[in-house]
Motif scaffolding. Structure first.
Motif, PDB file in Angstrom:
ATOM      1  N   MET A 213       1.191  -1.317  -0.078  1.00 46.41           N
ATOM      2  CA  MET A 213      -0.578   0.245   0.033  1.00 46.41           C
ATOM      3  C   MET A 213       0.491   1.184  -0.016  1.00 46.41           C
ATOM      4  N   LEU A 214       1.933   1.585   0.402  1.00 43.19           N
ATOM      5  CA  LEU A 214       2.782   2.626   1.200  1.00 43.19           C
ATOM      6  C   LEU A 214       3.511   3.047  -0.707  1.00 43.19           C
ATOM      7  N   SER A 215       3.430   2.003  -1.124  1.00 43.87           N
ATOM      8  CA  SER A 215       4.443   1.595  -2.371  1.00 43.87           C
ATOM      9  C   SER A 215       3.595   2.585  -3.341  1.00 43.87           C
ATOM     10  N   TYR A 218      -0.123   4.966  -0.712  1.00 44.83           N
ATOM     11  CA  TYR A 218      -1.412   4.694   0.551  1.00 44.83           C
ATOM     12  C   TYR A 218      -0.654   5.971   1.782  1.00 44.83           C
TER      13      TYR A 218
END
Lengths: 256, 314, 256
Positions: A213-215, A218
């Motif tokens: 998600m961070l990638s 997010y």
């Protein structure tokens, strides 16, 4: 009903799916479930009207009757069994005797009412659930006053329940082939251990999903796409209003 | 069994429990978000999926019957009371909508019973026991088992109270029946939870929620345990005395309007059951209840004292 | 095939990167220096535990180096630049199930653009283009990714980053558990990418098929950095670092 069958009938066009958005449909289902579930004891005529409305709902959604019956049958044990205890515990004139047990008329009446109320509530929810895609239901929940964290837990929970169930099934099957005639205690210990491992793995997967998600950028909440369908507000308000009116009529019927 | 279906609760009870559950849910959502930040959604989402998968696992009891895990205490031990409550609430919402396990009108009640009592109070009992008895893997497993058992019985009692208030059945009948059923169900819940937590405490103690403090050090522990022990004995004696007077309980019930004034019920089950129910089950309920209250209350009190003392020393 | 025409390609500069996992005694990466020109396709091969995945996680800031720098298109991967870095670098993780976490495939592929701040309609159109690009244009995007096959999931995971129109594509073991056809599909898609591509893999032949340059990583250090054909011919080098070519399995392993 099971997760696997959720989307099977979700794409048949019907008056209900053409006229309402998933959110509106969910609201109608909730209104109907409450109108039925909270109908006061003794409001027989109102219950009959509600039954008629549910029948109309089944037709408006083009729901195959078999689905409805199967679903109600699945839900039946949950409310039928407790309801059956009532005739023997509610005081009143004796209706019939079964061995050492006596059932009162009032008790039978109450039990029948509960069964009818529960059946109608379950039916209303079934109608809406069956003709709506799971993903649409999830975003419909988002529109209700449910905390963001609950709706994202539900969305992710829905997506990963299959994955985790598959993994768990594989583990328990492997376990079963190794355990043979093991004692019940050993079996419990082994299965409880697999549950522990399930939570360990879910935690690890949660961490990896978080990295994914961070990638993709997010920040703090799952974004949503705009819904495709437009619903007919007037009809929805009318239906909900009608359900509320039937419930009120039931209340009045009892007080008279 | 723990879930109340549609059609049983009265409008008042349904709405009251919904509002209460809604308020608690809003609070726990905020707390969980604070604790976990942006990890909250993936962590709790996967936990929700895990609970669903776990609830499907069969624990055979006898001749075709099997037990299943509900999971309140287990998720609370892993994620803390608030996140545990939230996960169980999500599970209950899906169960009500998709599986018709628990009615929508009863959602508030079920959330309070299973998520509120199951996760939050269950966690309180677990944490109190850990505070008293220490935090090794076997003790954690045992504490989790006891907490899960007590929480399950309390869940049943709460459901019974809600049903009684809805005038579905006389209060002591609904409470008695629900409590008895849950006293049995709780055995499976306790055993499974205990075994699972024991494994987790051994293999991955880092995954357990950090707010579980270890035992307070020192000789005070023996005094605390002795004190609690005597309190428990007293509670047990008291409940025995109270329940040997079923007639007085019945009189109280009649006065409060729960039972019919005409005690000669034409539809009564057996004549003896009126004495039997308050007798044995009442004893059991009173005992379990008082034990739970005492343990939690005393442990909390002593923990507070201990913390105050260490704060003064530092 | 519309999106590929407008895609940028960034250069990647890794300068003396060193990193040790907290609690670990030996460094996972030591003084790794690597430079890629825009549009270059490079494969990073090496035995298990060489540090390949660790290196990848530095490329979009999931991990921060203890020493050294990473920059993408001239922008350093420092904390304040991470949102932009994550738009420039599309990281595809090993397990596609970790990247397909939304209730529908469409929402998965639209997740990146939505987090980038793009409008819902624009995000949906980019998502559909990306799915078309990986050969999933005919799949029902309104369902969860659970229903896809292994190869389809891998391509879907790739689509989730392609929709963000990154200038650098980074893939971790893209052929794991794929059959021959799946492997070929991925190879064809990657070869055609105009972006800078970094592929981490065990599969030396796949590396040579997709990339002209191979970097050999072992023990956290770069031990070789040359044209793919040269690396494949150097059997001594491959053997020394735990790599094997597929047909060695059949006969005897050639001596360096």
């Amino acid at each position: 009903m099971g997760f696997a069958h959720l989307d099977r009938y979700a794409d048949r066009p019907s008056w209900l799916t053409r006229t309402t958005t998933p959110t509106q449909r969910l609201l109608i289902a909730i209104a109907a479930a409450f109108a039925a579930g909270l109908m006061p004891p003794g409001a027989w005529r109102a219950l009959v009207v509600l039954f008629g409305l549910v029948v109309i709902g089944v037709w408006a959604a083009r729901l195959p009757l078999g689905i409805l019956i199967r679903r109600v049958a699945q839900a039946l044990p949950f409310f039928l069994l407790p309801a059956l205890a009532l005739p023997f515990t509610v005081p009143g004139p004796t209706a019939l005797e079964i061995g050492p047990l006596t059932a009162s008329t009032h008790g039978l009446e109450r039990a029948a009412e509960i069964v009818l109320r529960a059946t109608l509530a379950v039916s209303a929810v079934t109608i809406v659930i069956s003709v709506t895609r799971a993903a649409d239901l999830l975003s419909a929940l988002d529109a209700l006053p449910v905390p963001r964290l609950v709706s994202s837990s539900l969305a992710l929970g829905y997506r990963y329940v299959y994955v985790l169930t598959d993994e768990l099934e594989r583990t328990t099957r492997a376990l079963k082939s190794r355990m043979g005639h093991a004692s019940r205690l050993r079996l419990w210990h082994a299965r409880a251990t697999t549950l522990a491992h399930l939570f360990v793995r879910s935690h690890a997967r949660g961490t990896r999903i978080h990295a994914a998600m961070l990638s993709r950028g997010y920040r703090d909440s799952l974004p949503t796409l705009n819904p495709a369908v437009d619903g007919n507000r007037v009809w929805v308000i009318a239906i909900v209003g009608l359900l509320a009116a039937v419930w009120l009529a039931g209340m009045i019927e009892v007080m008279a | 069994m723990a879930h109340i279906p549609d059609g049983f609760l009265s409008a008042t009870v349904s709405v009251t429990t919904l509002v209460a559950a809604g308020a608690v849910t809003a609070y726990t959502a905020r707390r969980s978000q604070q604790e976990l930040d942006e990890r909250a959604a993936p962590t709790l989402g996967l936990a929700t999926a895990a609970v669903f998968a776990a609830q499907a696992v069969n624990f055979p009891v006898a001749a075709g019957t099997s037990g299943h895990l509900l999971g309140g205490v287990l998720v609370a031990v892993l994620f803390g009371p608030w996140a545990g409550y939230l996960v169980m609430t999500s599970v209950l919402i899906v169960q009500a909508l998709i599986f018709a396990d628990g009615g929508l009108t009863a959602l508030g009640a079920n959330v309070l019973n299973i998520a509120g009592i199951g996760a939050v109070i269950g966690y309180g009992i677990y944490a109190s026991l850990i505070t008293l008895a220490g935090g090794g893997p076997r003790r954690r497993g045992l504490a989790a088992a006891v907490a899960a058992y007590i929480a399950t019985v309390l869940t049943g009692i709460a459901a019974g109270i809600e049903l009684g208030w809805s005038e579905v059945a006389p209060m002591r009948l609904s409470v008695g029946a629900m409590a008895s059923v849950h006293a049995l169900m709780g055995l499976a819940e306790g055993a499974i939870t205990g075994l699972a937590v024991w494994t987790l405490a051994r293999k991955r103690p880092d995954l357990l929620h950090p707010s579980q403090a270890g035992a307070p050090a020192g000789p005070g522990r023996r005094v605390i345990l002795a004190g609690l022990g005597s309190l428990a004995v007293l509670a047990g004696i008291f409940s025995l005395i109270a329940s040997s007077m079923p007639d007085s309980l019945e009189r109280v019930a009649i006065d409060l309007g729960f039972a019919d004034a005409g005690t000669e019920w034409e539809g009564a089950l057996f004549p003896e059951y009126r004495a039997w129910l308050p007798g044995f089950v009442g004893k059991l309920i009173a005992f379990v209840f008082s034990m739970a209250l005492l343990f939690s209350g005393a442990a909390a009190m002593f923990r507070a004292l201990g913390l105050a003392r260490s704060a003064k020393e530092s | 095939m519309s999106a590929s025409a407008s895609a940028k390609a960034w250069e990647v500069e890794i300068e003396r990167l060193s990193f040790t996992y907290p609690g670990s005694r030996s460094p996972a990466l030591s003084e790794v220096t690597l430079s890629l020109v825009p549009g270059e396709h490079v494969a990073i091969v090496g035995p298990n535990g060489a540090g390949k995945s660790t290196l990848l996680l530095h490329l979009n800031g999931i991990l921060e180096p203890d020493n050294g720098t990473v920059s993408i298109g001239g922008l350093s991967a420092a904390r304040e630049n991470l949102p932009e870095i994550r738009s420039r670098v599309g990281l595809v993780f090993q397990d596609p199930d970790d990247q397909l976490f939304m209730p529908t495939l469409l929402e998965d592929v639209a997740f990146g653009p939505l987090c980038q701040g793009v409008s819902s309609d624009e995000a949906e159109s980019r998502a559909r283009d990306a799915m078309q690009n990986v050969g999933l244009g005919d799949v029902d995007a309104g369902r969860a990714a659970h229903h896809l096959s292994g190869g389809e999931k891998r391509r879907a995971a790739l689509a989730t980053v392609l929709s963000m129109e990154p200038g650098v594509l980074v893939l971790d073991e893209p052929t794991a558990s794929l059959d021959g056809r799946g492997r070929r599909q991925i190879a064809d898609i990657l070869r055609a990418r105009p972006q800078t591509v970094v592929v981490v893999t065990h599969d030396v032949e796949f590396a040579a098929a997709v990339c002209r340059r191979i970097v050999l990583l072992d023990g956290g250090r770069i031990v070789a950095d040359a044209a793919a054909d040269d690396i494949l011919r150097d059997t001594g080098l491959l053997l020394e670092h735990g790599l094997e070519l597929a047909d060695w399995l059949r006969g005897s392993v050639p001596r360096g």
